[in-house]
Design a protein around this motif. Structure first.
Motif, PDB file in Angstrom:
ATOM      1  N   UNK A 166       0.835  -1.191   0.000  1.00  0.00           N
ATOM      2  CA  UNK A 166       0.000   0.000   0.000  1.00  0.00           C
ATOM      3  C   UNK A 166       0.872   1.243   0.000  1.00  0.00           C
ATOM      4  N   UNK A 167       0.511   2.229  -0.803  1.00  0.00           N
ATOM      5  CA  UNK A 167       1.220   3.504  -0.839  1.00  0.00           C
ATOM      6  C   UNK A 167       0.222   4.612  -0.522  1.00  0.00           C
ATOM      7  N   UNK A 168       0.164   5.092   0.735  1.00  0.00           N
ATOM      8  CA  UNK A 168      -0.813   6.112   1.114  1.00  0.00           C
ATOM      9  C   UNK A 168      -0.805   7.356   0.232  1.00  0.00           C
ATOM     10  N   UNK A 169       0.366   7.896  -0.178  1.00  0.00           N
ATOM     11  CA  UNK A 169       0.318   9.067  -1.061  1.00  0.00           C
ATOM     12  C   UNK A 169      -0.395   8.792  -2.377  1.00  0.00           C
ATOM     13  N   UNK A 170      -0.238   7.577  -2.909  1.00  0.00           N
ATOM     14  CA  UNK A 170      -0.913   7.254  -4.160  1.00  0.00           C
ATOM     15  C   UNK A 170      -2.424   7.115  -3.958  1.00  0.00           C
ATOM     16  N   UNK A 171      -2.825   6.612  -2.787  1.00  0.00           N
ATOM     17  CA  UNK A 171      -4.256   6.549  -2.477  1.00  0.00           C
ATOM     18  C   UNK A 171      -4.850   7.953  -2.466  1.00  0.00           C
ATOM     19  N   UNK A 172      -4.191   8.851  -1.761  1.00  0.00           N
ATOM     20  CA  UNK A 172      -4.696  10.216  -1.641  1.00  0.00           C
ATOM     21  C   UNK A 172      -4.668  10.938  -2.981  1.00  0.00           C
ATOM     22  N   UNK A 173      -3.613  10.727  -3.753  1.00  0.00           N
ATOM     23  CA  UNK A 173      -3.505  11.385  -5.052  1.00  0.00           C
ATOM     24  C   UNK A 173      -4.608  10.912  -5.996  1.00  0.00           C
ATOM     25  N   UNK A 174      -4.889   9.615  -5.990  1.00  0.00           N
ATOM     26  CA  UNK A 174      -5.942   9.080  -6.846  1.00  0.00           C
ATOM     27  C   UNK A 174      -7.305   9.654  -6.475  1.00  0.00           C
ATOM     28  N   UNK A 175      -7.615   9.653  -5.183  1.00  0.00           N
ATOM     29  CA  UNK A 175      -8.904  10.182  -4.739  1.00  0.00           C
ATOM     30  C   UNK A 175      -8.988  11.689  -4.968  1.00  0.00           C
ATOM     31  N   UNK A 176      -7.856  12.384  -4.825  1.00  0.00           N
ATOM     32  CA  UNK A 176      -7.843  13.817  -5.096  1.00  0.00           C
ATOM     33  C   UNK A 176      -8.112  14.123  -6.560  1.00  0.00           C
ATOM     34  N   UNK A 177      -7.517  13.335  -7.459  1.00  0.00           N
ATOM     35  CA  UNK A 177      -7.782  13.505  -8.888  1.00  0.00           C
ATOM     36  C   UNK A 177      -9.264  13.276  -9.189  1.00  0.00           C
ATOM     37  N   UNK A 178      -9.808  12.201  -8.614  1.00  0.00           N
ATOM     38  CA  UNK A 178     -11.214  11.899  -8.855  1.00  0.00           C
ATOM     39  C   UNK A 178     -12.135  12.991  -8.348  1.00  0.00           C
ATOM     40  N   UNK A 179     -11.864  13.482  -7.140  1.00  0.00           N
ATOM     41  CA  UNK A 179     -12.684  14.559  -6.593  1.00  0.00           C
ATOM     42  C   UNK A 179     -12.572  15.834  -7.399  1.00  0.00           C
ATOM     43  N   UNK A 180     -11.374  16.122  -7.911  1.00  0.00           N
ATOM     44  CA  UNK A 180     -11.177  17.324  -8.714  1.00  0.00           C
ATOM     45  C   UNK A 180     -11.986  17.250 -10.005  1.00  0.00           C
ATOM     46  N   UNK A 181     -12.003  16.090 -10.648  1.00  0.00           N
ATOM     47  CA  UNK A 181     -12.747  15.949 -11.903  1.00  0.00           C
ATOM     48  C   UNK A 181     -14.256  16.032 -11.669  1.00  0.00           C
ATOM     49  N   UNK A 182     -14.730  15.432 -10.588  1.00  0.00           N
ATOM     50  CA  UNK A 182     -16.156  15.548 -10.271  1.00  0.00           C
ATOM     51  C   UNK A 182     -16.528  17.003  -9.991  1.00  0.00           C
ATOM     52  N   UNK A 183     -15.651  17.698  -9.268  1.00  0.00           N
ATOM     53  CA  UNK A 183     -15.901  19.108  -8.992  1.00  0.00           C
ATOM     54  C   UNK A 183     -15.867  19.956 -10.246  1.00  0.00           C
ATOM     55  N   UNK A 184     -14.972  19.621 -11.186  1.00  0.00           N
ATOM     56  CA  UNK A 184     -14.921  20.352 -12.453  1.00  0.00           C
ATOM     57  C   UNK A 184     -16.218  20.167 -13.229  1.00  0.00           C
ATOM     58  N   UNK A 185     -16.749  18.951 -13.224  1.00  0.00           N
ATOM     59  CA  UNK A 185     -18.034  18.726 -13.882  1.00  0.00           C
ATOM     60  C   UNK A 185     -19.138  19.577 -13.276  1.00  0.00           C
ATOM     61  N   UNK A 186     -19.120  19.702 -11.964  1.00  0.00           N
ATOM     62  CA  UNK A 186     -20.106  20.552 -11.286  1.00  0.00           C
ATOM     63  C   UNK A 186     -19.926  22.014 -11.686  1.00  0.00           C
ATOM     64  N   UNK A 187     -18.680  22.476 -11.733  1.00  0.00           N
ATOM     65  CA  UNK A 187     -18.420  23.870 -12.105  1.00  0.00           C
ATOM     66  C   UNK A 187     -18.868  24.155 -13.536  1.00  0.00           C
ATOM     67  N   UNK A 188     -18.597  23.216 -14.448  1.00  0.00           N
ATOM     68  CA  UNK A 188     -19.021  23.400 -15.835  1.00  0.00           C
ATOM     69  C   UNK A 188     -20.539  23.461 -15.937  1.00  0.00           C
ATOM     70  N   UNK A 189     -21.213  22.659 -15.142  1.00  0.00           N
ATOM     71  CA  UNK A 189     -22.676  22.632 -15.175  1.00  0.00           C
ATOM     72  C   UNK A 189     -23.272  23.897 -14.562  1.00  0.00           C
ATOM     73  N   UNK A 190     -22.647  24.384 -13.491  1.00  0.00           N
ATOM     74  CA  UNK A 190     -23.187  25.543 -12.793  1.00  0.00           C
ATOM     75  C   UNK A 190     -22.842  26.862 -13.486  1.00  0.00           C
ATOM     76  N   UNK A 191     -21.579  27.027 -13.867  1.00  0.00           N
ATOM     77  CA  UNK A 191     -21.118  28.320 -14.377  1.00  0.00           C
ATOM     78  C   UNK A 191     -21.222  28.440 -15.889  1.00  0.00           C
ATOM     79  N   UNK A 192     -21.154  27.330 -16.582  1.00  0.00           N
ATOM     80  CA  UNK A 192     -21.183  27.397 -18.034  1.00  0.00           C
ATOM     81  C   UNK A 192     -19.781  27.475 -18.617  1.00  0.00           C
ATOM     82  N   UNK A 193     -19.682  27.110 -19.876  1.00  0.00           N
ATOM     83  CA  UNK A 193     -18.384  27.027 -20.541  1.00  0.00           C
ATOM     84  C   UNK A 193     -17.748  28.400 -20.716  1.00  0.00           C
ATOM     85  N   UNK A 194     -18.545  29.382 -21.117  1.00  0.00           N
ATOM     86  CA  UNK A 194     -17.990  30.701 -21.437  1.00  0.00           C
ATOM     87  C   UNK A 194     -17.322  31.335 -20.224  1.00  0.00           C
TER      88      UNK A 194
END
Length: 234
Positions: free
Chosen positions: A78-106
Protein backbone atom coordinates in the motif's frame (compact mmCIF):
# COMPACT_ATOMS: atom_id res chain seq x y z
CA UNK A 1 -0.87 -22.17 25.25
CA UNK A 2 -2.23 -21.97 21.75
CA UNK A 3 -2.08 -18.65 19.94
CA UNK A 4 -4.56 -18.17 17.19
CA UNK A 5 -3.30 -16.09 14.30
CA UNK A 6 -6.05 -14.19 12.63
CA UNK A 7 -5.40 -13.20 9.09
CA UNK A 8 -6.05 -9.60 8.22
CA UNK A 9 -8.94 -9.22 5.76
CA UNK A 10 -7.72 -8.66 2.25
CA UNK A 11 -8.71 -5.41 0.60
CA UNK A 12 -10.59 -5.52 -2.66
CA UNK A 13 -8.69 -5.37 -5.94
CA UNK A 14 -9.98 -1.82 -6.49
CA UNK A 15 -8.65 -0.55 -3.16
CA UNK A 16 -5.34 -2.32 -3.69
CA UNK A 17 -5.16 -0.82 -7.17
CA UNK A 18 -5.51 2.81 -6.12
CA UNK A 19 -2.91 2.23 -3.43
CA UNK A 20 -0.31 0.65 -5.68
CA UNK A 21 2.76 2.58 -6.76
CA UNK A 22 2.74 0.50 -9.97
CA UNK A 23 -0.92 0.52 -10.97
CA UNK A 24 -1.78 4.04 -9.81
CA UNK A 25 0.57 5.96 -12.16
CA UNK A 26 -0.84 4.13 -15.19
CA UNK A 27 -4.39 4.83 -13.98
CA UNK A 28 -3.66 8.51 -13.37
CA UNK A 29 -1.96 8.98 -16.74
CA UNK A 30 -4.98 7.46 -18.47
CA UNK A 31 -7.32 9.76 -16.53
CA UNK A 32 -5.18 12.81 -17.34
CA UNK A 33 -5.04 12.06 -21.06
CA UNK A 34 -8.74 11.20 -21.32
CA UNK A 35 -9.85 14.29 -19.37
CA UNK A 36 -7.77 16.75 -21.38
CA UNK A 37 -8.74 15.07 -24.66
CA UNK A 38 -12.40 15.20 -23.67
CA UNK A 39 -12.25 18.93 -22.97
CA UNK A 40 -10.48 19.52 -26.26
CA UNK A 41 -13.06 17.52 -28.21
CA UNK A 42 -15.83 19.48 -26.54
CA UNK A 43 -14.54 22.69 -28.05
CA UNK A 44 -12.91 24.14 -24.93
CA UNK A 45 -9.53 24.60 -26.59
CA UNK A 46 -7.70 24.49 -29.88
CA UNK A 47 -6.99 20.98 -31.15
CA UNK A 48 -3.24 21.61 -31.44
CA UNK A 49 -3.03 23.14 -27.97
CA UNK A 50 -5.11 20.27 -26.58
CA UNK A 51 -2.76 17.65 -28.03
CA UNK A 52 0.28 19.49 -26.71
CA UNK A 53 -1.38 19.83 -23.31
CA UNK A 54 -1.95 16.06 -23.18
CA UNK A 55 1.68 15.26 -23.95
CA UNK A 56 3.07 17.77 -21.47
CA UNK A 57 0.66 16.80 -18.71
CA UNK A 58 1.31 13.07 -19.15
CA UNK A 59 5.08 13.61 -19.04
CA UNK A 60 4.95 15.87 -15.97
CA UNK A 61 2.48 13.67 -14.08
CA UNK A 62 4.48 10.56 -14.99
CA UNK A 63 7.70 12.12 -13.72
CA UNK A 64 5.89 13.23 -10.57
CA UNK A 65 4.60 9.71 -9.90
CA UNK A 66 8.11 8.34 -10.39
CA UNK A 67 9.49 10.92 -7.96
CA UNK A 68 6.75 10.08 -5.46
CA UNK A 69 7.61 6.40 -5.65
CA UNK A 70 11.26 7.24 -4.99
CA UNK A 71 10.55 9.60 -2.09
CA UNK A 72 8.01 7.26 -0.50
CA UNK A 73 8.72 3.63 -1.48
CA UNK A 74 5.71 1.35 -1.26
CA UNK A 75 5.48 -0.85 1.84
CA UNK A 76 3.06 -3.61 2.83
CA UNK A 77 1.30 -3.52 -0.51
CA UNK A 78 0.00 0.00 0.00
CA UNK A 79 1.22 3.50 -0.84
CA UNK A 80 -0.81 6.11 1.11
CA UNK A 81 0.32 9.07 -1.06
CA UNK A 82 -0.91 7.25 -4.16
CA UNK A 83 -4.26 6.55 -2.48
CA UNK A 84 -4.70 10.22 -1.64
CA UNK A 85 -3.51 11.39 -5.05
CA UNK A 86 -5.94 9.08 -6.85
CA UNK A 87 -8.90 10.18 -4.74
CA UNK A 88 -7.84 13.82 -5.10
CA UNK A 89 -7.78 13.50 -8.89
CA UNK A 90 -11.21 11.90 -8.85
CA UNK A 91 -12.68 14.56 -6.59
CA UNK A 92 -11.18 17.32 -8.71
CA UNK A 93 -12.75 15.95 -11.90
CA UNK A 94 -16.16 15.55 -10.27
CA UNK A 95 -15.90 19.11 -8.99
CA UNK A 96 -14.92 20.35 -12.45
CA UNK A 97 -18.03 18.73 -13.88
CA UNK A 98 -20.11 20.55 -11.29
CA UNK A 99 -18.42 23.87 -12.11
CA UNK A 100 -19.02 23.40 -15.83
CA UNK A 101 -22.68 22.63 -15.18
CA UNK A 102 -23.19 25.54 -12.79
CA UNK A 103 -21.12 28.32 -14.38
CA UNK A 104 -21.18 27.40 -18.03
CA UNK A 105 -18.38 27.03 -20.54
CA UNK A 106 -17.99 30.70 -21.44
CA UNK A 107 -17.38 31.82 -17.86
CA UNK A 108 -14.78 29.15 -17.18
CA UNK A 109 -13.09 29.70 -20.54
CA UNK A 110 -12.69 33.38 -19.67
CA UNK A 111 -10.66 32.33 -16.64
CA UNK A 112 -7.75 31.30 -18.85
CA UNK A 113 -7.33 34.80 -20.25
CA UNK A 114 -7.47 36.45 -16.84
CA UNK A 115 -4.71 34.52 -15.09
CA UNK A 116 -1.77 35.39 -17.34
CA UNK A 117 -0.78 38.54 -15.44
CA UNK A 118 -1.87 37.59 -11.92
CA UNK A 119 0.26 36.90 -8.88
CA UNK A 120 0.01 33.54 -7.15
CA UNK A 121 -2.34 34.83 -4.44
CA UNK A 122 -4.56 36.61 -6.96
CA UNK A 123 -4.67 33.51 -9.14
CA UNK A 124 -5.57 31.29 -6.19
CA UNK A 125 -8.44 33.54 -5.15
CA UNK A 126 -9.69 33.78 -8.73
CA UNK A 127 -9.60 30.01 -9.16
CA UNK A 128 -11.48 29.52 -5.90
CA UNK A 129 -14.13 31.94 -7.17
CA UNK A 130 -14.47 30.43 -10.65
CA UNK A 131 -13.82 26.77 -9.78
CA UNK A 132 -15.14 26.17 -6.25
CA UNK A 133 -16.37 22.66 -7.02
CA UNK A 134 -13.00 21.56 -8.39
CA UNK A 135 -11.11 22.69 -5.30
CA UNK A 136 -13.67 21.38 -2.80
CA UNK A 137 -13.78 18.07 -4.68
CA UNK A 138 -10.02 17.72 -4.53
CA UNK A 139 -9.95 18.40 -0.79
CA UNK A 140 -12.84 16.03 -0.07
CA UNK A 141 -11.28 13.34 -2.23
CA UNK A 142 -8.08 13.63 -0.23
CA UNK A 143 -9.99 13.39 3.04
CA UNK A 144 -11.55 10.12 1.88
CA UNK A 145 -8.07 8.62 2.07
CA UNK A 146 -8.27 8.68 5.88
CA UNK A 147 -11.06 6.10 6.35
CA UNK A 148 -9.71 3.96 3.51
CA UNK A 149 -6.25 3.82 5.08
CA UNK A 150 -7.79 3.16 8.50
CA UNK A 151 -9.57 0.10 7.12
CA UNK A 152 -6.48 -1.20 5.39
CA UNK A 153 -4.08 -0.70 8.29
CA UNK A 154 -5.12 -1.73 11.79
CA UNK A 155 -3.31 0.06 14.64
CA UNK A 156 -3.56 -0.51 18.38
CA UNK A 157 -3.36 3.21 19.13
CA UNK A 158 -6.23 4.15 16.86
CA UNK A 159 -6.67 7.73 18.06
CA UNK A 160 -3.03 8.66 17.66
CA UNK A 161 -2.87 7.01 14.25
CA UNK A 162 -5.94 8.89 13.01
CA UNK A 163 -4.52 12.20 14.26
CA UNK A 164 -1.29 11.46 12.41
CA UNK A 165 -3.23 10.63 9.25
CA UNK A 166 -5.26 13.83 9.54
CA UNK A 167 -2.12 15.93 9.95
CA UNK A 168 -0.46 14.32 6.95
CA UNK A 169 -3.65 14.65 4.94
CA UNK A 170 -4.08 18.34 5.68
CA UNK A 171 -0.46 19.06 4.81
CA UNK A 172 -0.69 17.10 1.56
CA UNK A 173 -3.99 18.76 0.66
CA UNK A 174 -2.47 22.18 1.22
CA UNK A 175 0.49 21.41 -1.02
CA UNK A 176 -1.77 19.92 -3.70
CA UNK A 177 -3.86 23.09 -3.60
CA UNK A 178 -0.71 25.18 -4.02
CA UNK A 179 0.38 22.88 -6.85
CA UNK A 180 -2.97 23.18 -8.63
CA UNK A 181 -2.74 26.96 -8.68
CA UNK A 182 0.93 27.05 -9.62
CA UNK A 183 0.35 24.53 -12.39
CA UNK A 184 -2.50 26.54 -13.88
CA UNK A 185 -0.65 29.86 -13.62
CA UNK A 186 2.88 28.86 -14.61
CA UNK A 187 3.11 25.32 -15.98
CA UNK A 188 0.25 25.59 -18.48
CA UNK A 189 1.53 28.74 -20.30
CA UNK A 190 5.12 27.48 -20.18
CA UNK A 191 4.26 24.04 -21.54
CA UNK A 192 2.27 25.46 -24.46
CA UNK A 193 5.26 27.49 -25.67
CA UNK A 194 3.30 30.54 -26.70
CA UNK A 195 0.06 28.85 -27.75
CA UNK A 196 -3.20 30.39 -26.63
CA UNK A 197 -4.30 29.44 -23.14
CA UNK A 198 -7.22 27.02 -22.93
CA UNK A 199 -9.14 24.96 -20.42
CA UNK A 200 -7.39 21.71 -21.46
CA UNK A 201 -3.99 23.34 -20.89
CA UNK A 202 -5.08 24.72 -17.53
CA UNK A 203 -6.43 21.32 -16.47
CA UNK A 204 -3.18 19.66 -17.51
CA UNK A 205 -1.21 22.19 -15.48
CA UNK A 206 -3.43 21.51 -12.47
CA UNK A 207 -2.93 17.75 -12.76
CA UNK A 208 0.84 18.18 -12.94
CA UNK A 209 0.87 20.74 -10.14
CA UNK A 210 -1.17 18.47 -7.85
CA UNK A 211 1.20 15.58 -8.43
CA UNK A 212 4.33 17.59 -7.71
CA UNK A 213 2.62 19.25 -4.75
CA UNK A 214 2.18 15.77 -3.28
CA UNK A 215 5.84 15.00 -3.98
CA UNK A 216 6.96 18.15 -2.13
CA UNK A 217 4.64 17.42 0.78
CA UNK A 218 5.81 13.83 1.24
CA UNK A 219 9.46 14.84 0.86
CA UNK A 220 9.13 17.53 3.53
CA UNK A 221 7.24 15.21 5.86
CA UNK A 222 9.83 12.45 5.59
CA UNK A 223 12.72 14.91 5.86
CA UNK A 224 11.25 16.21 9.12
CA UNK A 225 11.18 12.74 10.67
CA UNK A 226 14.70 11.99 9.47
CA UNK A 227 15.88 15.24 11.07
CA UNK A 228 14.02 14.47 14.31
CA UNK A 229 15.44 10.95 14.50
CA UNK A 230 18.99 12.20 14.03
CA UNK A 231 18.44 14.87 16.65
CA UNK A 232 17.17 12.32 19.18
CA UNK A 233 20.09 9.99 18.48
CA UNK A 234 22.58 12.85 18.69
Amino acid sequence: MTILNREQPQASWLVRGIGSSRITPALLLAVVAASIWGLGQSGFGAEQAGGLAIVNAVVLVGLGCAALGWVRPQRAGLSPPHVMLTLGFGGMLLGLGWDLWQAGVARLASLCGQTSSLTFTEGLLLHLEFLPGMHVGMLLGGLLAIPSLRLLRQHQDCGRYLCSLLLQNLMCSGWMLVGMTAGALFLAPWSLSGANASLPAMLGGMFAGMTWGMVVSVALYRAFFVWRSRRLVG
